[in-house]
Write a protein that holds these residues in place. Structure first.
Motif, mmCIF file in Angstrom:
data_model
loop_
_atom_site.group_PDB
_atom_site.id
_atom_site.type_symbol
_atom_site.label_atom_id
_atom_site.label_comp_id
_atom_site.label_asym_id
_atom_site.label_seq_id
_atom_site.Cartn_x
_atom_site.Cartn_y
_atom_site.Cartn_z
ATOM 1 N N GLY A 79 -1.935 -15.928 -22.235
ATOM 2 C CA GLY A 79 -0.665 -15.427 -22.750
ATOM 3 C C GLY A 79 -0.050 -14.397 -21.833
ATOM 4 N N LYS A 81 2.381 -12.320 -19.420
ATOM 5 C CA LYS A 81 3.809 -12.014 -19.465
ATOM 6 C C LYS A 81 4.246 -11.294 -18.192
ATOM 7 C CE LYS A 81 3.791 -11.485 -24.515
ATOM 8 N NZ LYS A 81 4.052 -10.553 -25.647
ATOM 9 N N GLU A 84 3.039 -7.559 -16.614
ATOM 10 C CA GLU A 84 1.640 -7.196 -16.849
ATOM 11 C C GLU A 84 0.998 -6.674 -15.564
ATOM 12 O OE1 GLU A 84 -1.150 -9.068 -19.411
ATOM 13 O OE2 GLU A 84 0.316 -10.610 -19.987
#
Length: 240
Positions: A79, A81, A84
């Motif tokens: 996950g 993004k 990050e």
């Protein structure tokens, strides 16, 4: 053993601290520009995302461009993004070095395969790996030696491997400490298979359960074999 690099950047008030998990390291607080390393596509990387301190994901370097980004394969199921923070670690085989830098995700794409662009780091921290660092492995090998002037061959399993030597085990070895042998084995480095024939001297020999263990010291390795061995050992220290 945990290994920590502490490096005080002249342009930053805070100390950059990056932790590498390696067996045995000898480090100097040196740094370099990422582009100066001239890494090749296919370089194995280890990614640690902020907030996942015990999780290290494998990745492969796809490419990079000056004043742009570093492109790497994207781990699945994370996950991830944009924005990050990531600690990137890798072993730089030709310099026997462990390297690390901090960066962040600046772009994500799933076509034609899942990959992401990382911000070009200000610097890469570098430390030299000791020559006697050993990796636990299981590599099938062939041992060639002479017995009373006759050429002999037997099989063995390499159970630890370093840049300078190895420990092999087998049911029986008909040579003694001090004997000169050739250890022949195959290694896979970045999906390329190498067959090495390494001259070695038997430095120790002891009986173990169901067989025998021999400690070997390597010598006179050709340059190409040394590079392949070095890359294999360094990537297996931390199972990159």
């Amino acid at each position: 053993m945990k290994f920590i690099i502490n490096h005080q950047s002249c342009s930053k008030a805070s100390t950059l601290k990056i932790t590498l998990y390696v067996d045995v390291l000898c480090m100097e607080g040196q740094s370099a520009d990422f582009l100066d390393l001239k890494l090749s596509p296919g370089q194995l990387l280890q990614l640690q995302f902020e907030g996942y301190t015990d999780v290290r994901e494998k990745s492969i370097l796809v490419g990079y461009r000056r004043n742009a980004s570093i492109i790497v394969t994207m781990p699945t199921g994370m996950g991830i993004k944009v924005g990050e923070k990531i600690n990137v670690r890798f072993f730089y085989g030709r310099k026997s070095s462990a390297c690390a830098f901090q960066t962040e995700v600046i772009h994500i794409s799933t076509a034609p395969f899942s990959h992401m662009h990382l911000k070009m780091p200000d610097e890469v921290l570098i430390g030299e790996v000791r020559q006697n660092v050993r990796a636990d492995v299981e590599v099938i090998s062939r041992v060639e030696f002479e017995e009373e002037g006759n050429a002999q061959t037997t099989s063995a399993k390499i159970v630890d491997l370093s840049l300078n030597g190895a420990r092999i085990i087998g049911r029986k070895f008909d040579f003694e400490v001090g004997s000169e042998i050739h250890l022949i084995f195959k290694l896979v480095v970045t999906e390329i298979e190498y067959e090495l024939s390494v001259p070695a001297t038997a430095r120790s020999k002891q009986e173990i359960e169901n067989g025998c263990s021999v400690g070997l010291q390597f010598h006179d390795l050709p340059a190409n074999d040394k590079i392949a061995l070095q890359a294999f050992v360094l990537t297996h220290i931390n199972d990159l």
